[in-house]
Design a protein around this motif. Structure first.
Motif, PDB file in Angstrom:
ATOM      1  N   SER A   3      22.281 -53.492 -36.398  1.00  0.00           N
ATOM      2  CA  SER A   3      22.271 -52.091 -36.829  1.00  0.00           C
ATOM      3  C   SER A   3      23.659 -51.504 -36.713  1.00  0.00           C
ATOM      4  O   SER A   3      24.401 -51.797 -35.772  1.00  0.00           O
ATOM      5  CB  SER A   3      21.285 -51.286 -35.972  1.00  0.00           C
ATOM      6  OG  SER A   3      21.285 -49.929 -36.343  1.00  0.00           O
ATOM      7  N   THR A 148      17.216 -43.990 -38.280  1.00  0.00           N
ATOM      8  CA  THR A 148      17.345 -44.863 -37.108  1.00  0.00           C
ATOM      9  C   THR A 148      16.208 -44.615 -36.135  1.00  0.00           C
ATOM     10  O   THR A 148      15.611 -45.559 -35.592  1.00  0.00           O
ATOM     11  CB  THR A 148      18.704 -44.634 -36.415  1.00  0.00           C
ATOM     12  OG1 THR A 148      19.753 -44.972 -37.322  1.00  0.00           O
ATOM     13  CG2 THR A 148      18.831 -45.474 -35.163  1.00  0.00           C
ATOM     14  N   SER A 152      13.007 -47.303 -35.114  1.00  0.00           N
ATOM     15  CA  SER A 152      13.087 -47.860 -33.767  1.00  0.00           C
ATOM     16  C   SER A 152      12.064 -47.265 -32.804  1.00  0.00           C
ATOM     17  O   SER A 152      11.922 -47.727 -31.676  1.00  0.00           O
ATOM     18  CB  SER A 152      14.496 -47.658 -33.192  1.00  0.00           C
ATOM     19  OG  SER A 152      14.800 -46.274 -33.086  1.00  0.00           O
ATOM     20  N   THR A 179      20.959 -51.225 -41.221  1.00  0.00           N
ATOM     21  CA  THR A 179      20.067 -51.717 -40.179  1.00  0.00           C
ATOM     22  C   THR A 179      19.209 -52.837 -40.726  1.00  0.00           C
ATOM     23  O   THR A 179      18.953 -52.908 -41.926  1.00  0.00           O
ATOM     24  CB  THR A 179      19.166 -50.573 -39.639  1.00  0.00           C
ATOM     25  OG1 THR A 179      18.500 -51.002 -38.456  1.00  0.00           O
ATOM     26  CG2 THR A 179      18.135 -50.142 -40.671  1.00  0.00           C
TER      27      THR A 179
END
Length: 220
Positions: A3, A148, A152, A179
């Motif tokens: 990432s 992000t 995640s 990513t």
């Protein structure tokens, strides 16, 4: 998973939220009565429903328990029910005023973080603007932080659309964000965030060797 993500501090994120809240209230003030009744990008939600939902970005423990008591079998249906109730109870002017009143506040919904507030305002403002043919800027740096987080997160549970992105490398074409591992998919950061959230309207903006495969997976 590899990432390369931009990092914004909490103050910058709240400023981005405030900018988007300001922009969406300006957009809502310009809508006709007919536009308020139009379908949004959220299946089964009108523009009015989504705008009413944006007044619910600061629900505390009591409000959260009140929603649980009106459980509709899933979190999505419960949230939609709350938005529809809000949409019916408030006038158009009250909805706009309540969103505007959140500008400058640093409160967020009970049980989630300020990053969910960021994702919520970035994506839902596009849920309103895009189907109406209206343009609303989405800052690439803020969108990268939201994406992000979405890709995640463990709680709240990740979106089904986000899970479908496993096995692809996502690369933004307008900021230094990437990513994942696998076939590469390129797009503007705003489109990548929308795809992470299952907004299929952004699929035509995808390019790269993995674009066709990812599109097929998301449409399946």
């Amino acid at each position: 998973m590899t990432s390369n993500s931009l990092v914004l501090d909490r103050d910058h994120i709240w400023k981005a939220i405030d900018v988007q809240r300001t922009n969406v209230t300006g957009l809502l003030e310009d809508l006709s009565a007919d536009e308020w009744r139009q379908p949004s990008l959220c299946a089964g939600w009108t523009v009015r429903d989504v705008a009413a939902h944006l007044t619910l970005q600061q629900v505390g423990p009591g409000g959260a328990m009140g929603m649980i008591f009106k459980w509709r079998g899933s979190m999505d249906r419960t949230i939609q029910h709350a938005a529809r109730q809000r949409a019916a109870a408030l006038t158009t002017e009250q909805i706009i005023a309540q969103i505007r009143d959140t500008i400058g506040s640093r409160r967020h919904n009970f049980g989630v973080t300020y990053l969910e507030t960021l994702s919520d305002i970035l994506v839902h403002s596009q849920d309103i603007a895009i189907p109406l043919g209206r343009h609303l800027d989405m800052p690439a740096d803020a969108a990268s932080v939201a994406a992000t987080r979405l890709l995640s997160m463990r709680w709240p549970p990740p979106l089904p659309s986000a899970r479908k992105l496993a096995g692809f490398r996502l690369v933004a074409t307008d900021t230094s964000w990437s990513t994942g591992d696998g076939l590469e998919v390129q797009a503007p950061m705003s489109a990548l965030l929308l795809v992470c959230c299952g907004r299929l309207t952004a699929l035509p903006q995808l390019s790269g060797p993995g674009a066709a495969t990812l599109t097929a997976r998301l449409l399946a």
